[in-house]
Structure formats: structure tokens, C-alpha cells
Design a protein around this motif. Structure first.
Motif, short mmCIF file in Angstrom:
data_model
loop_
_atom_site.label_atom_id
_atom_site.label_comp_id
_atom_site.label_asym_id
_atom_site.label_seq_id
_atom_site.Cartn_x
_atom_site.Cartn_y
_atom_site.Cartn_z
N CYS A 104 -7.96 7.12 5.14
CA CYS A 104 -7.49 6.45 6.35
C CYS A 104 -8.20 7.07 7.56
O CYS A 104 -8.41 8.28 7.60
CB CYS A 104 -5.97 6.60 6.47
SG CYS A 104 -5.33 6.01 8.05
N LYS B 116 -6.74 -1.54 0.52
CA LYS B 116 -5.81 -2.60 0.12
C LYS B 116 -6.46 -3.61 -0.81
O LYS B 116 -5.82 -4.10 -1.73
CB LYS B 116 -5.27 -3.32 1.36
CG LYS B 116 -4.09 -2.63 2.01
CD LYS B 116 -3.57 -3.46 3.17
CE LYS B 116 -2.57 -2.66 3.99
NZ LYS B 116 -2.23 -3.35 5.26
N VAL B 117 -7.71 -3.94 -0.55
CA VAL B 117 -8.38 -4.90 -1.43
C VAL B 117 -9.05 -4.20 -2.61
O VAL B 117 -9.76 -4.83 -3.40
CB VAL B 117 -9.40 -5.79 -0.66
CG1 VAL B 117 -8.68 -6.70 0.30
CG2 VAL B 117 -10.45 -4.94 0.07
N MET C 71 0.85 -1.20 0.00
CA MET C 71 0.00 0.00 0.00
C MET C 71 0.89 1.25 0.00
O MET C 71 1.81 1.36 0.80
CB MET C 71 -0.87 -0.01 1.26
CG MET C 71 -1.74 1.20 1.39
SD MET C 71 -2.61 1.18 2.96
CE MET C 71 -4.02 2.17 2.54
N GLY D 134 -2.33 2.13 7.26
CA GLY D 134 -2.15 0.78 6.71
C GLY D 134 -2.90 -0.30 7.47
O GLY D 134 -2.86 -1.47 7.09
N GLU D 135 -3.57 0.09 8.57
CA GLU D 135 -4.18 -0.93 9.44
C GLU D 135 -5.70 -0.77 9.58
O GLU D 135 -6.40 -1.77 9.72
CB GLU D 135 -3.58 -0.83 10.86
CG GLU D 135 -2.08 -0.88 10.93
CD GLU D 135 -1.54 -2.26 10.62
OE1 GLU D 135 -2.29 -3.24 10.81
OE2 GLU D 135 -0.38 -2.34 10.16
N ASN E 290 -5.10 7.52 -0.19
CA ASN E 290 -5.02 6.63 0.98
C ASN E 290 -5.05 7.43 2.28
O ASN E 290 -5.70 7.04 3.25
CB ASN E 290 -3.75 5.78 0.90
CG ASN E 290 -3.80 4.81 -0.27
OD1 ASN E 290 -4.86 4.59 -0.86
ND2 ASN E 290 -2.66 4.23 -0.63
N GLN F 106 1.98 4.67 0.99
CA GLN F 106 1.67 5.54 2.11
C GLN F 106 2.39 6.88 2.04
O GLN F 106 1.91 7.87 2.56
CB GLN F 106 2.01 4.82 3.43
CG GLN F 106 1.03 3.71 3.74
CD GLN F 106 1.62 2.68 4.69
OE1 GLN F 106 2.54 1.96 4.34
NE2 GLN F 106 1.09 2.63 5.90
N CYS G 252 -8.10 1.64 5.48
CA CYS G 252 -6.90 1.13 4.80
C CYS G 252 -7.10 -0.30 4.31
O CYS G 252 -6.66 -0.66 3.22
CB CYS G 252 -5.68 1.21 5.73
SG CYS G 252 -5.05 2.90 5.91
N GLN G 253 -7.78 -1.11 5.12
CA GLN G 253 -8.04 -2.50 4.71
C GLN G 253 -8.87 -2.53 3.43
O GLN G 253 -8.59 -3.29 2.51
CB GLN G 253 -8.78 -3.27 5.82
CG GLN G 253 -8.00 -3.46 7.11
CD GLN G 253 -6.72 -4.24 6.91
OE1 GLN G 253 -6.58 -5.01 5.96
NE2 GLN G 253 -5.74 -4.03 7.80
#
Ligand code: ZN
Length: 332
Positions: A52, A72-73, A1, A63-64, A48, A3, A68-69
Motif C-alpha cells: 500500500c 484487489k484485482v 480486501m 484500500g484506495e 497488502n 486490511q 491497493c487497486q
């Protein structure tokens, strides 16, 4: 990802993050600048960051979190991307219309609704006019990010409704350092790649992956053979047919200038191809400089012809014949 932006994009990043923190981020951003500067990378890091739910201090996406999840997909409901269906095609008007109606619905996660339009110069007149309404009457918490490498092709009415953010070429030292790290080349090669790429780091990285340094060295070897009469222009053209004629013409222009420089000075202050100096020096000694000047003009003309329906292999052959003549002995 993704960032973080690239190191040479720190100023643009800080500016936008500051405005984001103050709640004064403009609702439409136009990220523009030449190709290969990493605008898309920057835009992705920004998207992103905007989606977020737990940004870091620098503004980077964590990223968590849930946002963010989903990113990511590739499935965040508050992110809409508009691009042409196929490369080179325009962005269709019904996509812009769908976008407008989607934006009237409030965000799924009570954050920003983000729209990424790339490349914005592929909006045709109808879709650009349709987008204008969205730009003029923005829905709350909506951020539109337009990416554009040819700002002159964008309607002035679109341009004037966006906050423009320019992406320039980085400082040479910074770009070289990055390229050394990311393309696994040493500093002189990095400098050479950047010169060939018009100072655009990502373009330079692409050229490196494509083996451009080796290709140039190979071609120059063949041009030596051509000058010695060991190969014919047709043979050289045949061997080089996988390389874009535009690239070969660019290299020939650089080497012509270098031969002129080396003809007048053993150590000229500037040289286009320092990595090929040893190979260019002996050629510069044999060459007829007046002919090189004329040849250089012909290369400029050939470059212009590439924009037309010209027979490219034939054009290349003619330019190779021209190269051969640079070394022909004058009739006494
Ligand atoms: Zn996050």
C-alpha cells in the motif's frame, strides 16, 4: 480486501509494523504455528500493508491507492506467490529459480518487492536449497514471507535465516467471542467447537459450517440405540459413512472419558462434551468402567492405525462393536 489481522494477532502485527516504520523489518519472515490460527489471513494483511502506498496509522492497507487497486484485482507486479501447483505436491525448483531472477529487477513501483511462500514445508530439498541463495544474499527492498504449519519439516538452514513469528492459540475468551460473532453460535457451542478444533478459531469456524455439532449429537443418539440393541454396528457405520473415521474416533474417545468422569462424580470439574451431558449421563450409569478404560486404549491404537493402510470402514465397525460391549451385562 483483507486490511486487518485477527484480534488475537495484534501483538505480532504491532511488532512487525513497528519494525516496518523504523525501516528494520527483516528481509525474511517465517510465520508459523498450527493450522487454523489464521496465518494466511495475517500474511495477506501484511502483504497488502507492505504494498500500500498510503498505509493507515495502524499499518493497515488503505484500500484506495494504486497499490491497493492492483492488489484487489490480483495483479500487483511486485508481489510473487509461490505455492504447489496442486495441493499436497511440492513447490517446483524452476519456480524458485524464476523468483530469484525476478528479484534482481528493481520494484515496479519503487516500493517493496514481496514474496509469499505457502506452505513453506512444501519446498522440496532442491527448491529449498535454491531459495537459500536468495535468503543469504537478499536483493534490496525485498521481503520474503514464508508460511508454515509444520516447522519441523522445514530445512534448518531455511529456518535459521528467517525471523520467526509464532502464531499460538488465542485466549479462550477472545476466541469464543470471535466465534460467536463470526459463526453465529452461542457461547457454549463456541467453546465446544474450539475444544474440537484444538483451540484453532478458523478450524472451529470450519467445523461449525460443516455441521459438526449436529453430527455429534446424531451419532450419540445412534450409540444410545446401539446400546439398547435397536441398531447394529453395521447400520451405524453405514449411516455415518460420510463422516471422517478420525473424527468419529476423536468423539468416541472424548465420550469414553466423559462417561468415566460421570461414573465417579455427578458434577465432574471438567467434561469434554458439556453440550451432550444429558445424553451421556444415562450411559455413564449403565457402563462397566473397567471396560471403558480398555476401550479407550483400543481407540488410541485405532487412531494410530489410521495412519496406515488400514481398512477404515472395518476399523470403525470394530470400534462400534467395542462400544456395544461396554454395555453388555456381565455373565454371573
Ligand atoms: Zn493503499
Amino acid at each position: 480486501m483483507i486490511q486487518h489481522p485477527y484480534p488475537w494477532q495484534a501483538a505480532q502485527w504491532q511488532l512487525l509494523q513497528q519494525r516496518l516504520a523504523q525501516g528494520t523489518l527483516p528481509h525474511a519472515l517465517l510465520l508459523y504455528g498450527a493450522q487454523g490460527m489464521g496465518k494466511r489471513h495475517f500474511a495477506t494483511a501484511l502483504v497488502n500493508s507492505l504494498l500500500c502506498e498510503n498505509r493507515t496509522e495502524s499499518g493497515a492497507a488503505c484500500g484506495e491507492c494504486r497499490g491497493c487497486q492492483l492488489l484487489k484485482v490480483g495483479n500487483h507486479p511486485d508481489l510473487t506467490q509461490l505455492s504447489p501447483e496442486e495441493e499436497g505436491k511440492t513447490i517446483a525448483i524452476d519456480k524458485v529459480r524464476q523468483l530469484s531472477s525476478k528479484l534482481t529487477i528493481s520494484s515496479q513501483y519503487s516500493g517493496y518487492k514481496v514474496v509469499l511462500i505457502t506452505p513453506a514445508e512444501q519446498l522440496n530439498i532442491a527448491s529449498a536449497n535454491s531459495l537459500l541463495k536468495t535468503l543469504e544474499e537478499p536483493t534490496p527492498d525485498t521481503i520474503l514471507i514464508l508460511l508454515c504449519s509444520h516447522i519441523d519439516r522445514l530445512l534448518p538452514t531455511i529456518r535459521s535465516r528467517c525471523q520467526k513469528v509464532l502464531f499460538n492459540a488465542p485466549q479462550p475468551e477472545q476466541a469464543e467471542r470471535w466465534l460467536v460473532e463470526h459463526a453465529g453460535v452461542d457461547q457454549p457451542v463456541a467453546a465446544q467447537l474450539l475444544a474440537l478444533a484444538g483451540s484453532a478459531p478458523l478450524r472451529a469456524q470450519q467445523l461449525s459450517e460443516g455441521g459438526v455439532i449436529e453430527q455429534r449429537a446424531d451419532l450419540l443418539k445412534m450409540l444410545h440405540a446401539l446400546a439398547r440393541g435397536e441398531m447394529s454396528p453395521v447400520q451405524v457405520a453405514e449411516r455415518e459413512k460420510k463422516i471422517a473415521v478420525a473424527d468419529i474416533l476423536q468423539w468416541l474417545s472424548g465420550w469414553s472419558m466423559d462417561m468415566i468422569r460421570l461414573h465417579f462424580s455427578a458434577h465432574p470439574p471438567h467434561i469434554d462434551s458439556p453440550d451432550l451431558l444429558d445424553s451421556l449421563r444415562p450411559l455413564a450409569q449403565q457402563v462397566d468402567v473397567q471396560r471403558v478404560y480398555r476401550y479407550f486404549d483400543k481407540l488410541i491404537e485405532a487412531n494410530r492405525l489410521l495412519q496406515t493402510q488400514v481398512n477404515q470402514p472395518l476399523l470403525l465397525e470394530q470400534m462400534l462393536i467395542g462400544w456395544l460391549r461396554l454395555f453388555a451385562k456381565r455373565r454371573s
